[in-house]
Design an enzyme around this catalytic site. Structure first.
Site, PDB file in Angstrom:
ATOM      1  N   ARG A  32      80.220  94.332  58.913  1.00 55.75           N
ATOM      2  CA  ARG A  32      78.896  94.486  59.434  1.00 55.75           C
ATOM      3  C   ARG A  32      79.132  96.219  59.946  1.00 55.75           C
ATOM      4  O   ARG A  32      80.060  96.195  60.697  1.00 55.75           O
ATOM      5  CB  ARG A  32      78.704  93.753  60.565  1.00 55.75           C
ATOM      6  CG  ARG A  32      77.516  93.947  61.425  1.00 55.75           C
ATOM      7  CD  ARG A  32      77.305  92.881  62.514  1.00 55.75           C
ATOM      8  NE  ARG A  32      76.074  93.023  63.367  1.00 55.75           N
ATOM      9  CZ  ARG A  32      74.826  92.555  63.266  1.00 55.75           C
ATOM     10  NH1 ARG A  32      74.842  91.652  62.386  1.00 55.75           N
ATOM     11  NH2 ARG A  32      74.111  92.753  64.136  1.00 55.75           N
TER      12      ARG A  32
ATOM     13  N   GLN B   8      71.176  87.122  56.066  1.00 57.61           N
ATOM     14  CA  GLN B   8      69.962  86.647  56.931  1.00 57.61           C
ATOM     15  C   GLN B   8      69.180  86.049  56.092  1.00 57.61           C
ATOM     16  O   GLN B   8      68.375  85.188  56.362  1.00 57.61           O
ATOM     17  CB  GLN B   8      69.517  88.084  57.812  1.00 57.61           C
ATOM     18  CG  GLN B   8      68.036  87.691  58.610  1.00 57.61           C
ATOM     19  CD  GLN B   8      68.729  86.785  59.875  1.00 57.61           C
ATOM     20  OE1 GLN B   8      69.490  87.118  60.597  1.00 57.61           O
ATOM     21  NE2 GLN B   8      67.926  85.612  60.003  1.00 57.61           N
TER      22      GLN B   8
ATOM     23  N   ASP C 115      60.469  91.768  63.137  1.00 61.67           N
ATOM     24  CA  ASP C 115      61.625  92.244  63.435  1.00 61.67           C
ATOM     25  C   ASP C 115      61.448  93.236  64.673  1.00 61.67           C
ATOM     26  O   ASP C 115      60.317  93.685  64.763  1.00 61.67           O
ATOM     27  CB  ASP C 115      62.694  92.965  62.292  1.00 61.67           C
ATOM     28  CG  ASP C 115      64.050  93.060  62.835  1.00 61.67           C
ATOM     29  OD1 ASP C 115      64.311  92.644  63.955  1.00 61.67           O
ATOM     30  OD2 ASP C 115      64.796  93.623  61.956  1.00 61.67           O
TER      31      ASP C 115
ATOM     32  N   ARG D 195      72.230  80.694  59.960  1.00 59.82           N
ATOM     33  CA  ARG D 195      73.091  81.390  59.661  1.00 59.82           C
ATOM     34  C   ARG D 195      74.517  81.016  59.232  1.00 59.82           C
ATOM     35  O   ARG D 195      75.228  81.472  58.485  1.00 59.82           O
ATOM     36  CB  ARG D 195      73.239  82.553  60.514  1.00 59.82           C
ATOM     37  CG  ARG D 195      71.776  83.312  60.737  1.00 59.82           C
ATOM     38  CD  ARG D 195      71.961  84.320  59.811  1.00 59.82           C
ATOM     39  NE  ARG D 195      73.112  85.481  59.688  1.00 59.82           N
ATOM     40  CZ  ARG D 195      73.284  86.464  60.405  1.00 59.82           C
ATOM     41  NH1 ARG D 195      72.341  86.605  61.146  1.00 59.82           N
ATOM     42  NH2 ARG D 195      74.512  87.189  60.104  1.00 59.82           N
TER      43      ARG D 195
END
Length: 319
Positions: free
Chosen positions: A116, A146, A238, A306
């Site tokens: 990440r 995601q 978002d 997730r």
């Protein structure tokens, strides 16, 4: 016949990297979603599914995380393996070691790597240097884990994916890039509304349109949130300023002021629309409290999935 097809798909995924959804065929994306649902059912029923017994996943974090870290660490544990947290500041990669060298060394110790980070090139370079599967846990360009979890969640709630319309209102960021790619692979129609200067990456838009022709999907980019959200089955947003963009917060608040998903805007969607957000959320900014905490919201189902979607990815490519 279906069993044979699933076996072929399972074999096609073994040992591969999971960097962007555009790298996968439509049937492979759907296989991963179906596998995620199957693993979720097994976990809920208490059925053992240790498909990665004694396997080890190295998890490199150069960006902080709640959902990504916990879901991957718990996920590999439930699959019978173990996760090793690797802070970017603690690795030699943070002191200038070439990514290729890091990838080669980690490949001698681990069975898979999740990273990440900020720059997408780091994930690509890591995958090129590694001899084990690499998973993109998030970059500034793409967030495929995601999107896979999101479409799993939609399928669970709507019973289908093909032909549904998803409307994304907000910043043209990594999340919308992966949602676009996923929609194209799954035969869904997607509309995106962003302010001028905040559009999705042009190359990914073109890739999405190229892939959409194969499945009957479509992509529409516009400025008007009402135009984008009209008759939508799924409404998605978002944060306006993602991690690393904190200095732009005030500027973005002005640019996105007309892009909040609230009760008035949501009236243009279908009556049974689903509201989705990848979290963390800023209530009162990109979405009103009435929408995100209302009856249409499935944000915590997304967050839960997730775990299951990432278990499917790990099981498919690391087994």
């Amino acid at each position: 016949m279906q069993g044979t097809l699933n076996e072929e798909l399972a074999l096609s995924l073994k040992g591969r990297d999971f960097l962007m959804l555009v790298d996968f065929k439509p049937e492979e994306v759907r296989y991963l979603i179906d596998l995620a649902i199957d693993l979720k059912q097994k976990q809920k029923a208490g059925e053992p599914h240790q498909l990665l017994k004694n396997k080890t996943l190295g998890m490199i974090f150069e960006k902080s995380s709640t959902r990504t870290r916990v879901s991957f660490e718990v996920g590999i544990y439930q699959l019978g393996g173990q996760g090793l947290f690797l802070s970017g500041s603690d690795l030699q990669i943070g002191r200038g070691e070439p990514i290729w060298d890091t990838a080669q060394v980690l490949s001698r110790y681990l069975d898979g790597i999740m990273i990440r980070t900020f720059e997408h090139r780091k994930v690509v370079e890591l995958a090129r240097g590694a001899t084990i599967p690499v998973i993109n846990g998030l970059t500034d360009l793409s967030h495929p884990c995601q999107a896979l979890a999101d479409y799993q969640t939609v399928l669970e709630h709507k019973g289908r994916l093909e032909g549904l319309k998803i409307a994304y209102i907000g910043d043209g960021n990594n999340v919308v890039h992966s949602l676009m790619m996923g929609a194209a692979k799954l035969g869904m129609h997607m509309s995106v509304a962003t302010p001028e200067g905040y559009e999705p990456d042009a190359n990914i838009v073109q890739q999405t349109k190229d892939n959409a022709s194969e499945t009957g999907a479509s992509l529409h980019i516009c400025r008007d949130p009402k135009e984008a959200i009209a008759d939508a089955d799924i409404v998605y947003t978002d944060v306006w300023a993602s991690m690393g963009q904190e200095a732009e917060q005030k500027e973005r608040e002005i640019a996105f002021s007309a892009y909040q998903i609230n009760e008035d805007l949501a009236k243009y969607a279908k009556k049974d629309y689903l509201f989705m957000h990848c979290l963390p959320a800023h209530r009162g900014e990109e979405v009103s409290e009435g929408v995100i905490d209302g009856a249409h919201s499935i944000i915590f189902d997304q967050a839960e999935n997730r775990l299951h979607a990432q278990k499917a990815i790990m099981a498919a490519i690391m087994s």
